[in-house]
Design an enzyme around this catalytic site. Sequence first.
Site, PDB file in Angstrom:
ATOM      1  CB  CYS A   1       0.397  80.628 140.257  1.00  0.00           C
ATOM      2  SG  CYS A   1       0.434  80.468 142.491  1.00  0.00           S
TER       3      CYS A   1
HETATM    4  C1  BEZ Z   1      -2.730  82.699 143.043  1.00  0.00           C
HETATM    5  O1  BEZ Z   1      -1.965  81.588 142.862  1.00  0.00           O
HETATM    6  O2  BEZ Z   1      -3.305  83.409 142.371  1.00  0.00           O
HETATM    7  C2  BEZ Z   1      -3.663  82.260 144.574  1.00  0.00           C
HETATM    8  C3  BEZ Z   1      -3.496  81.119 144.776  1.00  0.00           C
HETATM    9  C4  BEZ Z   1      -3.870  81.199 146.395  1.00  0.00           C
HETATM   10  C5  BEZ Z   1      -4.284  81.815 147.010  1.00  0.00           C
HETATM   11  C6  BEZ Z   1      -4.993  83.009 146.327  1.00  0.00           C
HETATM   12  C7  BEZ Z   1      -3.635  83.088 145.267  1.00  0.00           C
END
Ligand code: BEZ
Length: 209
Positions: free
Chosen positions: A45
Amino acid sequence: MGLRIGDIAPDFDIETTKGKINFHEWAKGNWVFFFSHPADYTPVCTTEMGRTSQLASEFAKRNVLPLGLSTDTVDEHLGWINDVNDTQNTDLQFPIVADKGKKVAELYDMIHSGESDTAAVRSVFIIDPNHKIRLTMTYPMAVGRNFDEILRVIDALQFSDKHNVACPADWRPGEKVIIKPTVSNEEAEKLFPQGWDELRPYLRFTEIK
Ligand code: BEZ
């Protein structure tokens, strides 16, 4: 059932990092790139938020407002934005919805229980100035979105609206477009006096400068 292409994007009032908004009022007259992400302070994200911010001028050029969402609070978002700015070398200015109560995530069917009962998956809604949903995409939690494709599809939607044409696979601005099968050759002569290449009666390519 989830939202579909052609539906009016549901309206809502919500707190964001830029204050409280009424979605339809805020979006008025603009295209919107509305996208959810699982949580603040997560790695994928962070890169997606950074990329959206780095592309601010590309979105603005296309009259598109980005709007993020996760099921966290405004304070959590604001703290995390500092990290996004630091690590992605940007200055994030678009609003992020603070949907701690999951009100909007549920309204837009962004929580897919096979992935998580509480966090949103990576949903994308491209919404036009009439608040109509024009594209939906859903990415899993572990895969970041392709922002070249997001800009490409916005270009294709805007171009096809303007010229009443369709865009072929992998179309990029400047390339030939398709005359819709619903347009007869008689109509096409008026609409596309420059002519077209007819590979099949249903497959007609034309060039629009
Ligand atoms: C992320 O946004 O990095 C993420 C969120 C949940 C699971 C895996 C990655």
